[in-house]
Design a protein around this motif. Structure first.
Motif, PDB file in Angstrom:
ATOM      1  N   ALA A 161      -3.729  -7.927  -5.311  1.00  0.00           N
ATOM      2  CA  ALA A 161      -3.487  -7.325  -3.999  1.00  0.00           C
ATOM      3  C   ALA A 161      -2.798  -8.335  -3.099  1.00  0.00           C
ATOM      4  O   ALA A 161      -2.957  -9.554  -3.258  1.00  0.00           O
ATOM      5  N   PHE A 162      -1.992  -7.809  -2.158  1.00  0.00           N
ATOM      6  CA  PHE A 162      -1.483  -8.602  -1.046  1.00  0.00           C
ATOM      7  C   PHE A 162      -2.374  -8.313   0.154  1.00  0.00           C
ATOM      8  O   PHE A 162      -2.678  -7.149   0.450  1.00  0.00           O
ATOM      9  N   CYS A 163      -2.781  -9.370   0.854  1.00  0.00           N
ATOM     10  CA  CYS A 163      -3.688  -9.204   1.993  1.00  0.00           C
ATOM     11  C   CYS A 163      -3.163  -9.967   3.204  1.00  0.00           C
ATOM     12  O   CYS A 163      -2.381 -10.914   3.076  1.00  0.00           O
ATOM     13  N   LYS A 164      -3.625  -9.538   4.375  1.00  0.00           N
ATOM     14  CA  LYS A 164      -3.399 -10.324   5.585  1.00  0.00           C
ATOM     15  C   LYS A 164      -4.266 -11.587   5.499  1.00  0.00           C
ATOM     16  O   LYS A 164      -5.131 -11.710   4.641  1.00  0.00           O
ATOM     17  N   ALA A 165      -4.038 -12.483   6.443  1.00  0.00           N
ATOM     18  CA  ALA A 165      -4.798 -13.727   6.441  1.00  0.00           C
ATOM     19  C   ALA A 165      -6.291 -13.485   6.614  1.00  0.00           C
ATOM     20  O   ALA A 165      -7.113 -14.289   6.162  1.00  0.00           O
ATOM     21  N   ASP A 166      -6.672 -12.366   7.251  1.00  0.00           N
ATOM     22  CA  ASP A 166      -8.092 -12.080   7.449  1.00  0.00           C
ATOM     23  C   ASP A 166      -8.709 -11.312   6.270  1.00  0.00           C
ATOM     24  O   ASP A 166      -9.872 -10.919   6.328  1.00  0.00           O
ATOM     25  N   GLY A 167      -7.910 -11.084   5.216  1.00  0.00           N
ATOM     26  CA  GLY A 167      -8.432 -10.404   4.035  1.00  0.00           C
ATOM     27  C   GLY A 167      -8.188  -8.910   4.001  1.00  0.00           C
ATOM     28  O   GLY A 167      -8.550  -8.246   3.027  1.00  0.00           O
ATOM     29  N   THR A 168      -7.557  -8.349   5.043  1.00  0.00           N
ATOM     30  CA  THR A 168      -7.244  -6.917   5.043  1.00  0.00           C
ATOM     31  C   THR A 168      -6.174  -6.618   4.004  1.00  0.00           C
ATOM     32  O   THR A 168      -5.124  -7.266   3.982  1.00  0.00           O
ATOM     33  N   ILE A 169      -6.426  -5.655   3.139  1.00  0.00           N
ATOM     34  CA  ILE A 169      -5.515  -5.352   2.039  1.00  0.00           C
ATOM     35  C   ILE A 169      -4.283  -4.612   2.565  1.00  0.00           C
ATOM     36  O   ILE A 169      -4.389  -3.591   3.237  1.00  0.00           O
ATOM     37  N   LEU A 170      -3.101  -5.160   2.255  1.00  0.00           N
ATOM     38  CA  LEU A 170      -1.842  -4.523   2.598  1.00  0.00           C
ATOM     39  C   LEU A 170      -1.346  -3.643   1.452  1.00  0.00           C
ATOM     40  O   LEU A 170      -0.805  -2.565   1.669  1.00  0.00           O
ATOM     41  N   ARG A 171      -1.526  -4.108   0.235  1.00  0.00           N
ATOM     42  CA  ARG A 171      -1.122  -3.342  -0.946  1.00  0.00           C
ATOM     43  C   ARG A 171      -1.956  -3.805  -2.136  1.00  0.00           C
ATOM     44  O   ARG A 171      -2.117  -5.002  -2.357  1.00  0.00           O
ATOM     45  N   ALA A 172      -2.489  -2.856  -2.870  1.00  0.00           N
ATOM     46  CA  ALA A 172      -3.259  -3.140  -4.083  1.00  0.00           C
ATOM     47  C   ALA A 172      -2.543  -2.505  -5.264  1.00  0.00           C
ATOM     48  O   ALA A 172      -1.880  -1.478  -5.126  1.00  0.00           O
ATOM     49  N   ASN A 173      -2.666  -3.118  -6.441  1.00  0.00           N
ATOM     50  CA  ASN A 173      -2.047  -2.506  -7.613  1.00  0.00           C
ATOM     51  C   ASN A 173      -3.049  -1.573  -8.303  1.00  0.00           C
ATOM     52  O   ASN A 173      -4.254  -1.614  -8.032  1.00  0.00           O
ATOM     53  N   PRO A 174      -2.584  -0.696  -9.192  1.00  0.00           N
ATOM     54  CA  PRO A 174      -3.485   0.266  -9.841  1.00  0.00           C
ATOM     55  C   PRO A 174      -4.641  -0.389 -10.604  1.00  0.00           C
ATOM     56  O   PRO A 174      -5.728   0.175 -10.676  1.00  0.00           O
ATOM     57  N   ALA A 175      -4.409  -1.571 -11.184  1.00  0.00           N
ATOM     58  CA  ALA A 175      -5.473  -2.236 -11.935  1.00  0.00           C
ATOM     59  C   ALA A 175      -6.646  -2.588 -11.034  1.00  0.00           C
ATOM     60  O   ALA A 175      -7.810  -2.508 -11.443  1.00  0.00           O
ATOM     61  N   LEU A 176      -6.358  -2.989  -9.797  1.00  0.00           N
ATOM     62  CA  LEU A 176      -7.431  -3.302  -8.855  1.00  0.00           C
ATOM     63  C   LEU A 176      -8.151  -2.020  -8.440  1.00  0.00           C
ATOM     64  O   LEU A 176      -9.385  -1.966  -8.422  1.00  0.00           O
ATOM     65  N   ALA A 177      -7.391  -0.976  -8.115  1.00  0.00           N
ATOM     66  CA  ALA A 177      -7.996   0.282  -7.684  1.00  0.00           C
ATOM     67  C   ALA A 177      -8.858   0.893  -8.780  1.00  0.00           C
ATOM     68  O   ALA A 177      -9.875   1.537  -8.500  1.00  0.00           O
ATOM     69  N   ALA A 178      -8.469   0.687 -10.047  1.00  0.00           N
ATOM     70  CA  ALA A 178      -9.212   1.270 -11.169  1.00  0.00           C
ATOM     71  C   ALA A 178     -10.631   0.722 -11.259  1.00  0.00           C
ATOM     72  O   ALA A 178     -11.523   1.393 -11.790  1.00  0.00           O
ATOM     73  N   GLU A 179     -10.863  -0.483 -10.745  1.00  0.00           N
ATOM     74  CA  GLU A 179     -12.209  -1.052 -10.770  1.00  0.00           C
ATOM     75  C   GLU A 179     -13.192  -0.183  -9.988  1.00  0.00           C
ATOM     76  O   GLU A 179     -14.380  -0.172 -10.269  1.00  0.00           O
ATOM     77  N   TRP A 180     -12.680   0.532  -8.996  1.00  0.00           N
ATOM     78  CA  TRP A 180     -13.530   1.403  -8.183  1.00  0.00           C
ATOM     79  C   TRP A 180     -13.171   2.880  -8.354  1.00  0.00           C
ATOM     80  O   TRP A 180     -13.627   3.720  -7.594  1.00  0.00           O
ATOM     81  N   GLY A 181     -12.349   3.190  -9.358  1.00  0.00           N
ATOM     82  CA  GLY A 181     -11.999   4.574  -9.634  1.00  0.00           C
ATOM     83  C   GLY A 181     -11.249   5.238  -8.495  1.00  0.00           C
ATOM     84  O   GLY A 181     -11.430   6.417  -8.236  1.00  0.00           O
ATOM     85  N   GLU A 182     -10.404   4.484  -7.804  1.00  0.00           N
ATOM     86  CA  GLU A 182      -9.682   5.023  -6.657  1.00  0.00           C
ATOM     87  C   GLU A 182      -8.183   4.902  -6.866  1.00  0.00           C
ATOM     88  O   GLU A 182      -7.712   4.231  -7.785  1.00  0.00           O
ATOM     89  N   LEU A 183      -7.423   5.565  -5.991  1.00  0.00           N
ATOM     90  CA  LEU A 183      -5.983   5.398  -5.956  1.00  0.00           C
ATOM     91  C   LEU A 183      -5.659   4.103  -5.223  1.00  0.00           C
ATOM     92  O   LEU A 183      -6.365   3.704  -4.290  1.00  0.00           O
ATOM     93  N   ALA A 184      -4.562   3.452  -5.648  1.00  0.00           N
ATOM     94  CA  ALA A 184      -4.209   2.166  -5.052  1.00  0.00           C
ATOM     95  C   ALA A 184      -4.010   2.279  -3.547  1.00  0.00           C
ATOM     96  O   ALA A 184      -4.435   1.403  -2.787  1.00  0.00           O
ATOM     97  N   GLY A 185      -3.392   3.364  -3.084  1.00  0.00           N
ATOM     98  CA  GLY A 185      -3.131   3.517  -1.660  1.00  0.00           C
ATOM     99  C   GLY A 185      -4.386   3.626  -0.817  1.00  0.00           C
ATOM    100  O   GLY A 185      -4.375   3.294   0.376  1.00  0.00           O
ATOM    101  N   SER A 186      -5.482   4.081  -1.423  1.00  0.00           N
ATOM    102  CA  SER A 186      -6.716   4.260  -0.652  1.00  0.00           C
ATOM    103  C   SER A 186      -7.377   2.934  -0.289  1.00  0.00           C
ATOM    104  O   SER A 186      -8.256   2.896   0.576  1.00  0.00           O
ATOM    105  N   LEU A 187      -6.963   1.847  -0.929  1.00  0.00           N
ATOM    106  CA  LEU A 187      -7.543   0.537  -0.620  1.00  0.00           C
ATOM    107  C   LEU A 187      -6.843  -0.144   0.549  1.00  0.00           C
ATOM    108  O   LEU A 187      -7.344  -1.141   1.075  1.00  0.00           O
ATOM    109  N   ARG A 188      -5.684   0.376   0.950  1.00  0.00           N
ATOM    110  CA  ARG A 188      -4.955  -0.219   2.069  1.00  0.00           C
ATOM    111  C   ARG A 188      -5.807  -0.165   3.337  1.00  0.00           C
ATOM    112  O   ARG A 188      -6.393   0.865   3.672  1.00  0.00           O
TER     113      ARG A 188
END
Length: 235
Positions: free
Chosen positions: A52-79
């Motif tokens: 994932a790309f994150c802001k300096a405070d850890g807020t997710i700007l973009r996650a890839n599908p492999a990361l989202a799959a860990e929680w069974g979600e779409l990548a865009g929902s982690l933004r």
């Protein structure tokens, strides 16, 4: 008075009128910039490791599908979510080191030992590599986060009558019907990587290999109706 233009990759140089030497800076080629941005985005989404790309405070700007799959979600929902809401650091001292690096604009890579629980309830441990990325020394840097799983708690093999989640049953039924991972993902609201993750976990629980064996086991367990077509959940 005329203007000559020479294309050179991503940049263009405009010559000065009447053949005088050009004194201005190269002009970015917007089409080339869009092309390479899309290319980089596509490659990022195909990285097999959760990232994932994150802001300096850890807020997710973009996650890839492999990361989202860990929680069974779409990548865009982690933004917009905090990376710290997904991963739990083993030591807060490592986070303080990263905060200090951000303050001083140190471009380096920092490992953080973490643990987390996947969408299917599996406990994992791993190392998160946090790298500071920025364009100038005055901008607040973004963070590139890449996860490497180092330990996974074993899952007990399923026994007859083992209860599956509704999503898993639907995935099995669609798999039995010959649907692709992309088609299943569209039907159940996951990514293709999320679907493959569920299939992998079910194969591990039942000790089978391949979709055919997985579907056969689902029929033996009574999870899919033996007298119905197209395949449907039993009951």
């Amino acid at each position: 008075m005329r203007e000559d233009r020479m294309d050179c990759g991503e940049l263009r140089w405009d010559s000065a009128p009447d053949g005088l030497p050009a004194t201005h800076s190269p002009v970015p080629d917007s089409a080339a910039a869009v092309f390479w941005r899309n290319r980089a985005t596509g490659l990022f989404d195909r990285i097999p490791l959760p990232a994932a790309f994150c802001k300096a405070d850890g807020t997710i700007l973009r996650a890839n599908p492999a990361l989202a799959a860990e929680w069974g979600e779409l990548a865009g929902s982690l933004r917009g979510r905090s990376a710290l809401s997904l991963f739990h650091p083993e030591s807060r001292d490592q986070l303080r080191s990263i905060a200090e690096a951000i303050r001083l604009h140190r471009r380096s890579r920092y490992p953080v030992a973490v643990h987390w629980t996947t969408e299917s309830g599996v406990e994992r441990r791993g190392d998160v590599s946090v790298e500071l990325v920025d364009d100038t020394s005055t901008d607040e840097p973004n963070l590139l986060v890449i996860v490497r799983v180092t330990e996974e708690e074993p899952t007990e093999p399923a026994v007859p009558g083992d209860t599956l989640e509704d999503t898993e049953v639907r995935i099995l039924a669609l798999t039995a019907n010959g649907a692709t991972a992309a088609q299943i993902a569209s039907a159940v609201g996951l990514t293709a990587d999320g679907v493959n993750y569920h299939l992998k976990q079910l194969s591990h629980r039942w000790g089978v290999s391949g979709k055919a064996a997985l579907v056969a086991r689902a029929y033996v367990e009574g999870i899919l109706a033996a007298d119905a077509w197209p395949p449907t959940p039993a009951g």
